[in-house]
Design a protein around this motif. Sequence first.
Motif, PDB file in Angstrom:
ATOM      1  N   LEU A 160       0.996  -1.159   0.137  1.00 17.35           N
ATOM      2  CA  LEU A 160       0.011  -0.081  -0.202  1.00 17.35           C
ATOM      3  C   LEU A 160       0.863   1.336   0.085  1.00 17.35           C
ATOM      4  CD1 LEU A 160      -2.945  -1.028   2.538  1.00 17.35           C
ATOM      5  CD2 LEU A 160      -2.748  -1.147  -0.151  1.00 17.35           C
ATOM      6  N   LEU A 161       2.001   1.309   0.643  1.00 18.35           N
ATOM      7  CA  LEU A 161       2.918   2.404   0.742  1.00 18.35           C
ATOM      8  C   LEU A 161       3.379   2.701  -0.688  1.00 18.35           C
ATOM      9  CD1 LEU A 161       4.617   4.584   2.169  1.00 18.35           C
ATOM     10  CD2 LEU A 161       6.460   2.778   2.544  1.00 18.35           C
ATOM     11  N   TYR A 162       3.816   1.647  -1.501  1.00 17.46           N
ATOM     12  CA  TYR A 162       4.170   2.018  -2.827  1.00 17.46           C
ATOM     13  C   TYR A 162       2.910   2.644  -3.689  1.00 17.46           C
ATOM     14  CZ  TYR A 162       5.100   1.617  -7.766  1.00 17.46           C
ATOM     15  OH  TYR A 162       5.238   1.700  -9.066  1.00 17.46           O
ATOM     16  N   ASN A 163       1.810   2.119  -3.618  1.00 20.67           N
ATOM     17  CA  ASN A 163       0.729   2.667  -4.293  1.00 20.67           C
ATOM     18  C   ASN A 163       0.270   4.325  -3.930  1.00 20.67           C
ATOM     19  OD1 ASN A 163      -0.889   0.479  -6.252  1.00 20.67           O
ATOM     20  ND2 ASN A 163      -0.374  -0.507  -4.288  1.00 20.67           N
ATOM     21  N   PHE A 164       0.428   4.595  -2.692  1.00 14.71           N
ATOM     22  CA  PHE A 164       0.141   5.852  -2.131  1.00 14.71           C
ATOM     23  C   PHE A 164       1.341   6.862  -2.629  1.00 14.71           C
ATOM     24  CE2 PHE A 164      -3.329   4.136   0.262  1.00 14.71           C
ATOM     25  CZ  PHE A 164      -4.094   5.183   0.329  1.00 14.71           C
ATOM     26  N   GLU A 165       2.495   6.179  -2.778  1.00 16.32           N
ATOM     27  CA  GLU A 165       3.715   7.164  -3.150  1.00 16.32           C
ATOM     28  C   GLU A 165       3.511   7.384  -4.625  1.00 16.32           C
ATOM     29  OE1 GLU A 165       7.247   5.209  -0.311  1.00 16.32           O
ATOM     30  OE2 GLU A 165       6.684   4.211  -2.114  1.00 16.32           O
ATOM     31  N   ALA A 166       3.123   6.198  -5.263  1.00 20.45           N
ATOM     32  CA  ALA A 166       2.806   6.415  -6.784  1.00 20.45           C
ATOM     33  C   ALA A 166       1.893   7.558  -7.205  1.00 20.45           C
ATOM     34  CB  ALA A 166       2.635   4.900  -7.518  1.00 20.45           C
ATOM     35  N   ALA A 167       0.840   7.365  -6.118  1.00 17.33           N
ATOM     36  CA  ALA A 167      -0.219   8.488  -6.301  1.00 17.33           C
ATOM     37  C   ALA A 167       0.290   9.837  -6.184  1.00 17.33           C
ATOM     38  CB  ALA A 167      -1.336   8.293  -5.422  1.00 17.33           C
ATOM     39  N   MET A 221      12.504   2.416  -1.884  1.00 14.44           N
ATOM     40  CA  MET A 221      13.232   3.254  -3.114  1.00 14.44           C
ATOM     41  C   MET A 221      12.275   4.520  -3.122  1.00 14.44           C
ATOM     42  SD  MET A 221      14.071   2.108  -6.884  1.00 14.44           S
ATOM     43  CE  MET A 221      14.781   0.468  -6.222  1.00 14.44           C
ATOM     44  N   MET A 222      10.880   4.172  -3.271  1.00 15.73           N
ATOM     45  CA  MET A 222      10.101   5.430  -3.623  1.00 15.73           C
ATOM     46  C   MET A 222       9.964   6.256  -2.335  1.00 15.73           C
ATOM     47  SD  MET A 222       8.227   5.327  -6.690  1.00 15.73           S
ATOM     48  CE  MET A 222       6.768   5.813  -6.553  1.00 15.73           C
ATOM     49  N   PHE A 223      10.309   5.778  -1.190  1.00 14.84           N
ATOM     50  CA  PHE A 223      10.177   6.530   0.187  1.00 14.84           C
ATOM     51  C   PHE A 223      11.516   7.404   0.151  1.00 14.84           C
ATOM     52  CE2 PHE A 223      10.970   7.357   4.494  1.00 14.84           C
ATOM     53  CZ  PHE A 223       9.728   7.880   4.960  1.00 14.84           C
ATOM     54  N   ILE A 224      12.793   6.687  -0.208  1.00 17.03           N
ATOM     55  CA  ILE A 224      13.938   7.347  -0.090  1.00 17.03           C
ATOM     56  C   ILE A 224      13.842   8.578  -0.995  1.00 17.03           C
ATOM     57  CG2 ILE A 224      16.308   7.192  -0.792  1.00 17.03           C
ATOM     58  CD1 ILE A 224      16.289   4.513   0.361  1.00 17.03           C
ATOM     59  N   LEU A 225      13.432   8.435  -2.190  1.00 15.01           N
ATOM     60  CA  LEU A 225      13.302   9.388  -3.396  1.00 15.01           C
ATOM     61  C   LEU A 225      12.317  10.571  -2.918  1.00 15.01           C
ATOM     62  CD1 LEU A 225      13.048   7.355  -6.473  1.00 15.01           C
ATOM     63  CD2 LEU A 225      14.805   8.855  -5.833  1.00 15.01           C
ATOM     64  N   LEU A 226      11.274  10.415  -2.071  1.00 16.08           N
ATOM     65  CA  LEU A 226      10.210  11.504  -1.774  1.00 16.08           C
ATOM     66  C   LEU A 226      11.111  12.273  -0.729  1.00 16.08           C
ATOM     67  CD1 LEU A 226       6.883   9.499  -1.754  1.00 16.08           C
ATOM     68  CD2 LEU A 226       7.585  11.557  -3.173  1.00 16.08           C
ATOM     69  N   CYS A 227      11.958  11.494   0.147  1.00 17.92           N
ATOM     70  CA  CYS A 227      12.696  12.190   1.433  1.00 17.92           C
ATOM     71  C   CYS A 227      13.637  13.118   0.514  1.00 17.92           C
ATOM     72  CB  CYS A 227      13.055  11.149   2.268  1.00 17.92           C
ATOM     73  SG  CYS A 227      12.186  10.322   3.290  1.00 17.92           S
ATOM     74  N   SER A 229      13.260  14.658  -2.560  1.00 20.01           N
ATOM     75  CA  SER A 229      12.624  15.224  -3.738  1.00 20.01           C
ATOM     76  C   SER A 229      12.615  16.649  -3.122  1.00 20.01           C
ATOM     77  CB  SER A 229      11.211  14.943  -3.815  1.00 20.01           C
ATOM     78  OG  SER A 229      10.622  15.629  -4.500  1.00 20.01           O
ATOM     79  N   ASP A 230      12.171  17.705  -4.112  1.00 25.25           N
ATOM     80  CA  ASP A 230      11.903  19.059  -4.054  1.00 25.25           C
ATOM     81  C   ASP A 230      10.846  19.439  -3.139  1.00 25.25           C
ATOM     82  OD1 ASP A 230      13.877  19.660  -5.979  1.00 25.25           O
ATOM     83  OD2 ASP A 230      12.508  20.007  -7.450  1.00 25.25           O
ATOM     84  N   ALA A 231      10.749  20.784  -2.499  1.00 27.91           N
ATOM     85  CA  ALA A 231      10.169  20.942  -1.452  1.00 27.91           C
ATOM     86  C   ALA A 231       8.739  20.462  -1.220  1.00 27.91           C
ATOM     87  CB  ALA A 231      10.382  22.401  -1.069  1.00 27.91           C
ATOM     88  N   GLU A 232       7.917  20.745  -2.300  1.00 21.33           N
ATOM     89  CA  GLU A 232       6.339  20.492  -2.221  1.00 21.33           C
ATOM     90  C   GLU A 232       6.144  19.128  -2.234  1.00 21.33           C
ATOM     91  OE1 GLU A 232       4.790  20.444  -6.966  1.00 21.33           O
ATOM     92  OE2 GLU A 232       5.675  22.133  -6.438  1.00 21.33           O
ATOM     93  N   ILE A 233       7.085  18.274  -2.531  1.00 19.44           N
ATOM     94  CA  ILE A 233       6.345  16.954  -2.248  1.00 19.44           C
ATOM     95  C   ILE A 233       7.303  16.110  -1.233  1.00 19.44           C
ATOM     96  CG2 ILE A 233       4.950  16.561  -4.481  1.00 19.44           C
ATOM     97  CD1 ILE A 233       7.288  14.944  -5.802  1.00 19.44           C
ATOM     98  N   ARG A 234       8.322  16.753  -0.841  1.00 19.71           N
ATOM     99  CA  ARG A 234       9.296  16.261   0.167  1.00 19.71           C
ATOM    100  C   ARG A 234       8.437  15.498   1.436  1.00 19.71           C
ATOM    101  NH1 ARG A 234      14.584  19.562   1.305  1.00 19.71           N
ATOM    102  NH2 ARG A 234      14.888  18.954  -0.931  1.00 19.71           N
ATOM    103  N   ILE A 235       9.115  14.290   1.624  1.00 16.05           N
ATOM    104  CA  ILE A 235       8.593  13.797   2.839  1.00 16.05           C
ATOM    105  C   ILE A 235       9.856  14.251   4.180  1.00 16.05           C
ATOM    106  CG2 ILE A 235       8.583  11.858   4.272  1.00 16.05           C
ATOM    107  CD1 ILE A 235       7.331  10.580   1.969  1.00 16.05           C
ATOM    108  N   ARG A 236       9.467  14.682   4.957  1.00 14.49           N
ATOM    109  CA  ARG A 236      10.118  15.146   6.227  1.00 14.49           C
ATOM    110  C   ARG A 236       9.697  14.277   7.498  1.00 14.49           C
ATOM    111  NH1 ARG A 236       9.303  19.929   3.342  1.00 14.49           N
ATOM    112  NH2 ARG A 236      11.277  21.082   2.732  1.00 14.49           N
ATOM    113  N   ARG A 237      10.715  13.563   7.880  1.00 19.18           N
ATOM    114  CA  ARG A 237      10.203  12.438   8.933  1.00 19.18           C
ATOM    115  C   ARG A 237       9.808  13.094  10.019  1.00 19.18           C
ATOM    116  NH1 ARG A 237      15.257   8.413   7.787  1.00 19.18           N
ATOM    117  NH2 ARG A 237      15.010   8.295   5.720  1.00 19.18           N
ATOM    118  N   GLN A 238      10.357  14.325  10.526  1.00 17.15           N
ATOM    119  CA  GLN A 238       9.779  15.013  11.664  1.00 17.15           C
ATOM    120  C   GLN A 238       8.524  15.807  11.639  1.00 17.15           C
ATOM    121  OE1 GLN A 238      12.238  15.726   9.749  1.00 17.15           O
ATOM    122  NE2 GLN A 238      12.661  18.072   9.086  1.00 17.15           N
TER     123      GLN A 238
END
Length: 464
Positions: A160-167, A221-227, A229-238
């Motif tokens: 499910l994580l992959y599918n939401f990351e893809a979305a 792999m997708m999670f690392i890329l989102l972390c 990524s550029d600011a608007e879709i970047r994942i910040r763990r904190q």
Amino acid sequence: MSNKKSRTGRGNEIDMLRGSLWDKILVYSLPLAATGILQQLFNAADVAVVGRFTGSLGEACMAAVGACSPIVGLVLNFFVGISLGSNVVIANAIGRRDFDQVHRAVHTSVLISLIGGVLIAIAGELLAKEILMMMHVPVEVLPMAVDYLRIFFLGMPVILLYNFEAAIYRGVGDTRTPLIALVISGVLNVILNLFFVIVLGMTVDGVATATVLSNIISAVMMFILLCRSDAEIRIRRQEMRIDRGALGRIMRIGLPSGIQMAVFAVANVIIQAAINSLGTVVMAASSAALNIEIIAYYVLNSFSQACTTFVGQNNGAGNLARCKRTMLICIGEDAIALGISVGVILLLGHQILSLFNGNAQVISVGYQRLVIIFSAYIFSMLYEIMSGYLRGFGISVLPAILTVIGVCGVRITWIYTVFPVHHTFRTIMMAYPASLFATAVLIFLAVLIRRPAKVRTERSPSHA
């Protein structure tokens, strides 16, 4: 984060608000179709490997995996439907240049997938056997089916994580990144399938384990890329938390879509139970054909998702005429792509089916399914794109209700009324053309009545 922040440095993203549409829709849709096909090859590889390399257990192993497919589809379809809510909310916010909203939706989407995946994994471990018994899975197939389903459900958090990351990526116009991640994990999946079955002598438990491990790779792999990524879709763990406003907007669109897709799958579970009553050979044939026919479906569905995203962004930007052109172009391009894919599959159908199992009866019954299902795909294409068009405007409840009536109502009625009188595989399959035709007519009437591109409201489509 400023709402006016510009977007730069993303070669994979498509500008949906300006320029020609036909080429951009094609560039968006083809990687999306390839991603769906590759995901399906996970299951196809499972079926082919156990069908070819488990000796006398081949047909029973294929039947076990096939018996699980509708259950897996039900769960995945529900959450993929919810992920469409993320897609629309992000796309609409991009159109309005509201990047704070994008940021909140991204983090909320990731947490929805993880929490939902854990809950499904727990429920699956507890209920797998009972669900399969309710579907009348034959006794000789049941133990292997239970093993496959339990292992698969253990991987639900990462699937499910992959599918939401893809979305998330699709919402900003990037369909290539999810494809690249899936290519890598797909190759790994095939290698692990062969290793577990041929080298270690495992059966369905081996291919299920391979599927979960390969999905871990794509999700991480997708999670690392989102972390990164550029600011608007970047994942910040904190900053990982569920935003109530973003959750509400995602659920208002995604939950009806998820229910629509889940109830759709419920009807298929009932159909699978009817197929199970015809024996192991028919189950194996249907399982093999399903893994082939769904390749054409992903081609079809990719243009529906493109329609949703392009309409979502252009509606957010107020480009309503462009929304209508998007739907018409998607229908035209989808018809051509679907015709090519169906033609190729039917031309090579017997040979492809033989890759799963060499039994002549399995191949014959499987090809019969392909012919009947593909005869109805024109109706499926029309209702999928028109539903995607409505969802792009945030109209999600109406197509969900109509799909329940058209698809589920017709299929369930068919199985409980027509099938008992004519107890054949062909009778079961004819439920598909009847239901898809009915649904296409209902969704067409909904588009004519609602005419969302004709009226500009002040409400965000996320609230429609």
